[in-house]
Each structure stands twice: as structure tokens, then as C-alpha cells.
Design a protein around this motif. Structure first.
Motif, short mmCIF file in Angstrom:
data_model
loop_
_atom_site.label_atom_id
_atom_site.label_comp_id
_atom_site.label_asym_id
_atom_site.label_seq_id
_atom_site.Cartn_x
_atom_site.Cartn_y
_atom_site.Cartn_z
N GLU A 56 23.71 34.49 52.07
CA GLU A 56 24.64 35.38 51.08
C GLU A 56 25.70 34.50 50.22
O GLU A 56 26.54 35.07 49.67
CB GLU A 56 25.41 36.58 51.88
N GLU A 58 25.14 33.20 47.24
CA GLU A 58 24.93 33.53 45.56
C GLU A 58 25.74 34.73 45.50
O GLU A 58 25.96 34.89 44.36
CB GLU A 58 23.47 33.74 45.60
N LEU A 59 25.99 35.67 46.37
CA LEU A 59 26.81 36.95 46.26
C LEU A 59 28.29 36.64 45.59
O LEU A 59 28.92 37.23 45.31
CB LEU A 59 26.95 37.64 47.20
N ASP A 61 29.25 34.19 43.92
CA ASP A 61 29.46 33.68 42.64
C ASP A 61 30.39 34.93 41.81
O ASP A 61 29.88 35.96 41.85
CB ASP A 61 28.01 33.41 41.84
N ARG A 63 30.03 35.84 38.85
CA ARG A 63 29.25 36.38 37.94
C ARG A 63 28.40 37.72 38.60
O ARG A 63 27.97 38.35 37.84
CB ARG A 63 28.30 35.48 37.16
N ASN A 64 28.53 37.62 40.00
CA ASN A 64 27.47 38.50 40.53
C ASN A 64 28.57 39.79 41.27
O ASN A 64 29.70 39.87 41.02
CB ASN A 64 26.85 37.94 41.80
N LEU A 65 27.81 40.72 41.71
CA LEU A 65 28.21 42.02 41.68
C LEU A 65 29.39 42.38 42.93
O LEU A 65 30.51 42.73 42.56
CB LEU A 65 27.18 43.15 42.15
N LYS A 289 37.81 36.37 42.80
CA LYS A 289 36.50 35.50 43.40
C LYS A 289 36.67 34.03 42.75
O LYS A 289 36.48 33.43 43.77
CB LYS A 289 35.21 36.38 43.05
#
Length: 378
Positions: A56, A58-59, A61, A63-65, A289
Motif C-alpha cells: 500500500e 503507492e497510496l 503518494d 498525487r493519489n486519492l 501527505k
């Protein structure tokens, strides 16, 4: 500056920590879970090692949701150990915590692992979902918290409402029908517990370490490290623990440089082929983030100061940054202050991990190898 009340990750308001481990019967491994407040914590991550085992990430980042996570799992077992996060996810789901979706919520549980395969004798004796559940339960049994509990909001599922506050099963029910020892440890404990149970640090016993600092304005910055590096944790000049130099006043005053003869005699066997140091850097401030990612990145500086070399091809060094948002967002200067201390706090956590680790065959404790380094009992 001063350490927080427990000199641990628990000093960040809203965080809970639980350790669970298995030793014997082929096992020497474990899992550590860090629980966020019910509504989650803002999170980032920075991966520096060339052989990471993660879930998890990549979550996180910017840029992500997803903005917030509900727990972070640190585990032994290499990639097999990522399964421990599934148990934590189940517990959180039972309590109704998670990212809201149609008809329910999905808990967000990033994870990272160290390589400790075979250190108890059996290659596939690794953490699983049941051990993740045990670590989750330990977090509720042993960690103070000043925020609303998951259980107080756990009416979203029938199982959470009808079972104990921690979830479906009582503490200690997971995997008890085995011949090995399975146990938990107090949340603030450093040493050979949780994810650090099978850790090795440059030939010495490694483990879990934690530390904190409270800035003059009241902001808390704390870290937790699972020290399992291929590199050395010793200062090459005198065999002191490299992270000790960043200690707060009085924190490591019970130590001194070991006798030169002990330092000269230390000739560790070649380090295991695969290792990894993982951890968390956290604060009670409200961060984005991107800022959490920066906090994690700066904590890697502390990793590299305490371990030499760091971030190698066989390390999967990964640090998560967490913000519980109990205090307001910082201005530019206040955030700079947080970054300035984060590296030092992580270095201290690595030193505590090695200093508190329990020695065993093939991985002696630091003070077993360098007994003259102990000036007096702490």
C-alpha cells in the motif's frame, strides 16, 4: 529539548503500539502494529533500500486519492510477513474504521517487512494474519491513548458490536495451539520484540527501538525503528553505538567507549545476505501527505547516521511518516524544526533497538560483546 514521558512513539497523541512474536518450534519472528486514531492519520513514505518488501505504499503518494491510514504494520517474515497486515485490517473493519465506500469502509493498512527468514530454524515459519491480530490486540491492551477509541465508534458491524472491544476474539486466542512460545510485549518496549524478534544488526542482535522529543513549543516528534541492517551500527573508531552521539542529555550517560581490546576482538561473521531497517517517524502536528513524506525522508538521514553503510542493494529500508493532527498545522519555521530533530530521534531509536536486544547464538547482544561499554546501570 527533552524526551516525552515514555521516550517512545506513544508520546505522539493518538498512536497505539502493539508487539507480538513467536519463538521456538522453528520460529523467531514477529509483528509490530501502530494504530492511528479512529479517523486515521495523514501518512507518507520514503523507500531507500534496493530490496523493499511493502504493501500500500503507492497510496501514500501525494498525487493519489487516500489521505489517511488507519494502521501501519511492521513485520518480520520478508514478503510472507505482509500477510500480518490482513489480520490488522480484519480487526479494523470489525471496528468500523476505514476509508468510506458504498456499504462499508475499507481500512488502509500500509506495511513493510524485514528479512529474518530461517533465523528460528524453519524458513517458512513467518508471521501471518493471526500474529497481526495478536499485535493489534496488544496495542489495545497496553497502550495509552487520549483520543476516542476504535471500539467507541465500532457500531458499523455486528461482529464489532457483539464481540470484545478489540474485535472478535479475546487476547491470546490467536495461534495458541502450537508448541512454540507466542507472546506480546509492552507497547513502549525496545529490544527483541515484535517485528524485531529475529533482527540482526551487522552481526549483533537487532530489534525494535523507539525514542521521542518534545520541542519547546510543545510539539512531539517520535520514531520507532526495526533495526535489521546489513551495515554496522558501530562507530568504526571506538565501537560505540553510532546512534548514541545524538542522544538527549542524560539519555546514554550510562554508556562509555568500550575497552580497545574488546573492540579489536570483535570480528563478526559475514552478515546475512538480506536484511532491512524499517520504521516510522511521527508527529502530533497537522501535516499534508507531502510533508509526511518529507518527514520520512529526513528520518532516513538518521538511519544513515546510525548504520553504515545504509540503503544497500540487499536492504529494503523503508520509513513511514505519520501526522495525527492533534495540533495545528505548522508554519514554515515550525516545520523546519520538526525536520531538524527527526533524523536525530531516528538515530536514537536505532541505538535503543540494539542496546536492548537479547543476544542469542550467532547474534550476541551489544553489551555481551562490549561489557566495558556499560559505565553503570541505567
Amino acid at each position: 529539548m527533552r524526551a516525552g514521558p515514555t521516550n517512545s512513539l506513544l508520546d505522539v497523541e493518538g498512536l497505539r503500539v502493539g508487539h507480538a512474536h513467536r519463538v521456538g518450534g522453528g520460529y523467531r519472528t514477529g509483528t509490530t502494529v501502530v494504530l492511528a486514531p479512529f479517523d486515521g492519520a495523514v501518512a507518507g513514505v520514503d523507500v531507500r533500500g534496493a530490496a523493499p518488501g511493502t504493501r500500500e505504499t503507492e497510496l501514500l503518494d501525494p498525487r493519489n486519492l487516500v489521505e489517511r491510514v488507519h494502521a501501519v504494520v511492521l513485520s518480520g517474515g520478508s514478503s510472507f510477513g505482509l500477510g500480518a497486515a490482513c489480520g490488522v485490517m480484519e480487526r479494523l473493519a470489525d471496528a468500523g474504521a476505514g476509508y468510506p465506500v458504498a456499504a462499508g469502509a475499507v481500512p488502509i493498512v500500509p506495511a513493510a517487512v524485514i528479512f529474518d527468514l530461517g533465523r528460528g530454524g524453519a524458513f517458512r515459519a513467518t508471521p501471518d494474519a493471526e500474529l497481526g491480530i495478536a499485535a493489534y490486540d496488544a496495542a489495545w491492551d497496553g497502550s495509552p491513548s487520549t483520543t476516542a477509541s476504535h471500539a467507541a465508534h465500532g457500531t458499523a458491524s455486528d461482529s464489532a458490536a457483539s464481540g470484545p472491544a478489540r474485535g472478535l476474539s479475546a487476547p491470546g486466542e490467536a495461534a495458541t495451539a502450537s508448541s512454540f512460545f507466542q507472546g506480546t510485549a509492552p507497547a513502549a518496549t525496545s529490544g527483541s520484540v515484535g517485528a524485531g524478534t529475529g533482527a540482526v544488526a551487522g552481526g549483533l542482535a537487532g530489534g525494535v527501538g523507539t525514542a521521542s522529543v518534545v520541542l519547546p513549543g510543545g510539539t512531539t516528534v517520535a520514531t520507532l525503528a526495526v533495526a535489521n541492517p546489513a551495515g554496522s551500527v558501530l562507530d568504526p573508531r571506538d565501537a560505540t553505538l553510532a546512534g548514541v552521539r545524538y542522544g538527549l542529555r542524560g539519555e546514554f550517560d550510562h554508556l562509555q567507549p568500550p575497552d580497545a581490546r574488546e573492540a579489536e576482538a570483535w570480528r563478526p561473521e559475514k552478515a546475512p545476505a538480506f536484511n532491512t531497517t524499517i520504521g516510522i517517524a511521527a508527529t502530533d502536528l497537522t501535516l499534508t501527505k507531502a510533508q509526511c513524506g518529507k518527514l520520512a525522508a529526513v528520518a532516513h538521514d538518521g538511519l544513515a547516521r546510525a548504520i553504515r553503510p545504509a540503503h544497500t542493494m540487499t536492504d529494503g529500508d523503508t520509513i513511514f511518516g505519520l501526522a495525527t493532527c492533534a495540533r495545528p498545522a505548522p508554519d514554515h519555521d515550525a516545520f523546519q524544526d520538526v525536520l531538524a530533530v527527526a533524523a536525530d530521534v531516528f538515530s536514537r531509536a536505532v541505538a535503543h533497538a540494539v542496546l536492548a536486544a537479547t543476544g542469542r547464538e550467532g547474534a550476541p547482544a551489544y553489551l555481551d560483546v562490549f561489557p566495558s561499554a556499560l559505565r553503570r546501570r541505567p
